[in-house]
Scaffold this motif. Structure first.
Motif, PDB file in Angstrom:
ATOM      1  N   THR A 105     -13.044 -26.591   0.449  1.00 31.38           N
ATOM      2  CA  THR A 105     -11.309 -26.718   0.806  1.00 31.38           C
ATOM      3  C   THR A 105     -11.230 -25.945   1.643  1.00 31.38           C
ATOM      4  N   LYS A 106     -10.139 -26.412   3.263  1.00 36.11           N
ATOM      5  CA  LYS A 106      -9.953 -25.268   3.823  1.00 36.11           C
ATOM      6  C   LYS A 106      -9.413 -24.583   4.393  1.00 36.11           C
ATOM      7  N   ILE A 107      -8.841 -23.991   3.162  1.00 33.80           N
ATOM      8  CA  ILE A 107      -7.379 -23.068   3.371  1.00 33.80           C
ATOM      9  C   ILE A 107      -7.398 -22.123   2.381  1.00 33.80           C
ATOM     10  N   ASP A 108      -7.502 -20.977   3.527  1.00 34.37           N
ATOM     11  CA  ASP A 108      -7.799 -19.526   2.637  1.00 34.37           C
ATOM     12  C   ASP A 108      -5.829 -19.627   1.493  1.00 34.37           C
ATOM     13  N   PRO A 109      -6.525 -18.825   0.567  1.00 37.22           N
ATOM     14  CA  PRO A 109      -5.244 -19.138  -0.760  1.00 37.22           C
ATOM     15  C   PRO A 109      -4.719 -17.791  -0.136  1.00 37.22           C
ATOM     16  N   LEU A 110      -5.654 -16.251  -0.242  1.00 39.45           N
ATOM     17  CA  LEU A 110      -4.360 -15.341  -0.171  1.00 39.45           C
ATOM     18  C   LEU A 110      -4.114 -15.303   1.636  1.00 39.45           C
ATOM     19  N   GLU A 111      -4.140 -15.929   2.399  1.00 37.64           N
ATOM     20  CA  GLU A 111      -3.618 -16.043   3.704  1.00 37.64           C
ATOM     21  C   GLU A 111      -2.217 -16.527   3.422  1.00 37.64           C
ATOM     22  N   TYR A 112      -1.991 -17.504   2.087  1.00 36.07           N
ATOM     23  CA  TYR A 112      -0.554 -18.119   2.142  1.00 36.07           C
ATOM     24  C   TYR A 112      -0.079 -18.159   0.584  1.00 36.07           C
ATOM     25  N   ASP A 113      -0.946 -16.867   0.158  1.00 40.00           N
ATOM     26  CA  ASP A 113      -0.482 -16.140  -1.105  1.00 40.00           C
ATOM     27  C   ASP A 113      -0.264 -17.581  -1.909  1.00 40.00           C
ATOM     28  N   LEU A 114      -1.322 -18.092  -2.356  1.00 45.28           N
ATOM     29  CA  LEU A 114      -1.310 -19.947  -3.827  1.00 45.28           C
ATOM     30  C   LEU A 114      -1.985 -18.851  -4.522  1.00 45.28           C
ATOM     31  N   LEU A 115      -1.757 -19.578  -6.157  1.00 51.28           N
ATOM     32  CA  LEU A 115      -1.861 -18.723  -7.250  1.00 51.28           C
ATOM     33  C   LEU A 115      -3.438 -19.850  -7.052  1.00 51.28           C
ATOM     34  N   PHE A 116      -4.565 -18.813  -8.200  1.00 54.91           N
ATOM     35  CA  PHE A 116      -5.915 -19.540  -8.956  1.00 54.91           C
ATOM     36  C   PHE A 116      -5.640 -20.352  -9.705  1.00 54.91           C
ATOM     37  N   SER A 117      -3.903 -18.852 -11.005  1.00 55.43           N
ATOM     38  CA  SER A 117      -3.824 -19.492 -12.552  1.00 55.43           C
ATOM     39  C   SER A 117      -3.114 -21.163 -12.106  1.00 55.43           C
ATOM     40  N   ARG A 118      -2.288 -21.275 -10.920  1.00 47.25           N
ATOM     41  CA  ARG A 118      -1.477 -22.280 -10.782  1.00 47.25           C
ATOM     42  C   ARG A 118      -3.173 -24.214 -10.608  1.00 47.25           C
ATOM     43  N   PHE A 119      -4.245 -23.393 -10.187  1.00 51.56           N
ATOM     44  CA  PHE A 119      -4.797 -24.221 -10.175  1.00 51.56           C
ATOM     45  C   PHE A 119      -5.678 -25.085 -11.747  1.00 51.56           C
ATOM     46  N   TYR A 120      -6.320 -23.380 -11.950  1.00 53.87           N
ATOM     47  CA  TYR A 120      -7.217 -23.353 -12.974  1.00 53.87           C
ATOM     48  C   TYR A 120      -7.229 -22.249 -13.915  1.00 53.87           C
ATOM     49  N   ASN A 121      -6.733 -22.242 -14.492  1.00 54.99           N
ATOM     50  CA  ASN A 121      -6.881 -20.662 -16.274  1.00 54.99           C
ATOM     51  C   ASN A 121      -6.828 -20.522 -17.395  1.00 54.99           C
ATOM     52  N   ALA A 122      -7.623 -19.529 -18.128  1.00 56.46           N
ATOM     53  CA  ALA A 122      -8.048 -19.103 -18.806  1.00 56.46           C
ATOM     54  C   ALA A 122      -7.368 -19.667 -20.355  1.00 56.46           C
ATOM     55  N   GLY A 123      -6.244 -20.124 -19.957  1.00 57.62           N
ATOM     56  CA  GLY A 123      -5.103 -20.712 -20.647  1.00 57.62           C
ATOM     57  C   GLY A 123      -5.334 -22.078 -21.673  1.00 57.62           C
ATOM     58  N   ARG A 124      -5.779 -22.259 -20.615  1.00 52.68           N
ATOM     59  CA  ARG A 124      -5.911 -23.775 -20.991  1.00 52.68           C
ATOM     60  C   ARG A 124      -6.260 -24.345 -21.658  1.00 52.68           C
ATOM     61  N   ASN A 125      -7.692 -23.731 -22.221  1.00 50.25           N
ATOM     62  CA  ASN A 125      -9.271 -23.633 -22.804  1.00 50.25           C
ATOM     63  C   ASN A 125      -9.187 -22.874 -24.412  1.00 50.25           C
ATOM     64  N   THR A 126      -9.789 -23.734 -25.663  1.00 49.62           N
ATOM     65  CA  THR A 126     -10.001 -23.475 -26.590  1.00 49.62           C
ATOM     66  C   THR A 126     -11.027 -23.131 -27.440  1.00 49.62           C
ATOM     67  N   ALA A 127     -11.295 -22.420 -28.502  1.00 49.25           N
ATOM     68  CA  ALA A 127     -12.971 -23.136 -29.326  1.00 49.25           C
ATOM     69  C   ALA A 127     -13.099 -24.866 -29.055  1.00 49.25           C
ATOM     70  N   ASP A 128     -12.538 -25.623 -29.641  1.00 47.79           N
ATOM     71  CA  ASP A 128     -12.918 -26.473 -29.178  1.00 47.79           C
ATOM     72  C   ASP A 128     -12.846 -27.369 -28.369  1.00 47.79           C
ATOM     73  N   HIS A 129     -12.032 -27.269 -26.418  1.00 45.41           N
ATOM     74  CA  HIS A 129     -11.588 -27.617 -26.028  1.00 45.41           C
ATOM     75  C   HIS A 129     -11.542 -26.868 -24.881  1.00 45.41           C
TER      76      HIS A 129
END
Length: 329
Positions: A105-129
């Motif tokens: 990507t070409k956009i600095d997320p910290l410059e615009y206060d964009l959240l990583f957790s909105r894109f991906y976070n560990a809560g989306r995963n389980t032991a089986d998935h």
């Protein structure tokens, strides 16, 4: 048959592991995009970017997704090395610092206060998935087939394919189809009714709050736009469908979600570790000479563990490249 993501092994240079190669690419991006741009001139700035990088790296490592980011980076690199334009970043993917440092990507997320957790976070995963990230890649429309050919040459023709998608009768299209088939009213009346039925995306959060057995775009419209639809149909005090057009609305509600058409997904590409004809049906398209495509939709292919990528052909990028060509003579 369900499986965690089975990413094809990415061949890294100099025998590096996927983790070390990704880290090296990020280090290069740190110098090129942060140091040279003066974004890490103070200790406070360095710490801010370092904390964010380590947070993202830990999540990616926990889900073993280094290969996914390297595959996407390699596609963008192929596009740019070929002299074509790529999109700067679409949707929540722009919230990932690692994608920015790698040039995905070409956009600095910290410059615009964009959240990583909105894109991906560990809560989306389980032991089986383990859920894959979703990075949409915007590429020139006329070069999309070249990119798919590149992927086939890199990972194996039998392991890369475009995929099937089904057109469904949803809300507006379901009621319109029923009214049309039964010749229930004039086109003017039909359009007046369908105009009052919202698109699913507009009310997705509210649909999710409805009981599963009552989850229907049409039923939602009857409840929330009761005054507008009362001349045609309504939900009575007992929760039953009533009114002059009640039988058509009831039938349309039953038809919601039914497959109506079959075609090739406009953006989806699947990469598998195994030959695709061994892990999913392959279907012919209307053009008999065309290659067969994976006969499952993207969510099903991902549930089976295959890597689904969205490579979107954007005609605007073609036009911008043409303008650039003219300007540069």
């Amino acid at each position: 048959i369900l499986h965690k993501p089975m990413l094809p092994k990415f061949e890294c240079p100099r025998g590096l592991s996927e983790e070390k190669y990704l880290t090296e690419l990020c280090r290069q991006g740190w110098t090129k995009l942060l140091k040279k741009e003066g974004k890490v001139d103070t200790e406070e700035d360095v710490q801010k970017y370092k904390d964010r990088f380590e947070e993202e790296l830990a999540v990616i490592k926990g889900a073993d997704l280094f290969g996914y980011f390297l595959i996407v980076h390699d596609i963008i690199k192929f596009v740019e090395d070929s002299g074509w334009l790529s999109g700067p970043g679409r949707g929540s993917a722009a919230g990932c610092l690692i994608s920015y440092l790698m040039g995905i990507t070409k956009i600095d997320p910290l410059e615009y206060d964009l959240l990583f957790s909105r894109f991906y976070n560990a809560g989306r995963n389980t032991a089986d998935h383990v859920s894959l990230p979703d990075i949409d890649m915007d590429v020139p429309g006329r070069n999309r087939d070249d990119i798919i050919t590149y992927l086939k040459e890199k990972y194996g023709t039998e392991k890369v394919s475009q995929m099937l998608t089904f057109g469904r009768l949803q809300g507006r299209s379901a009621i319109k189809e029923v009214l049309r088939v039964f010749n229930a009213c004039s086109f003017a009346e039909m359009n007046a009714i369908t105009k009052l039925i919202p698109n699913e995306a507009e009310i997705s959060d509210q649909l999710a709050e409805m009981d599963e057995e009552d989850r229907s775009i049409i039923r939602w419209a009857l409840i929330n736009k009761s005054k507008d639809l009362s001349d045609f149909c309504r939900v009575d005090d007992d929760g039953k469908i009533a009114g002059e057009y009640s039988e058509f609305f009831e039938l349309a509600i039953r038809l919601e979600g039914t497959f109506k058409t079959q075609g090739k997904h406009a953006a989806g590409v699947v990469i598998s570790k195994e030959p695709l004809n061994k892990v999913c049906p392959m279907v012919s398209q209307r053009d008999k000479d065309a290659e067969k495509i994976a006969g499952l939709e993207m969510a099903d292919l991902e549930a089976l563990g295959h890597v689904k990528l969205d490579v979107l052909g954007i005609n605007l990028l073609d036009k911008l490249m043409k303008i650039k060509e003219i300007v540069n003579g």
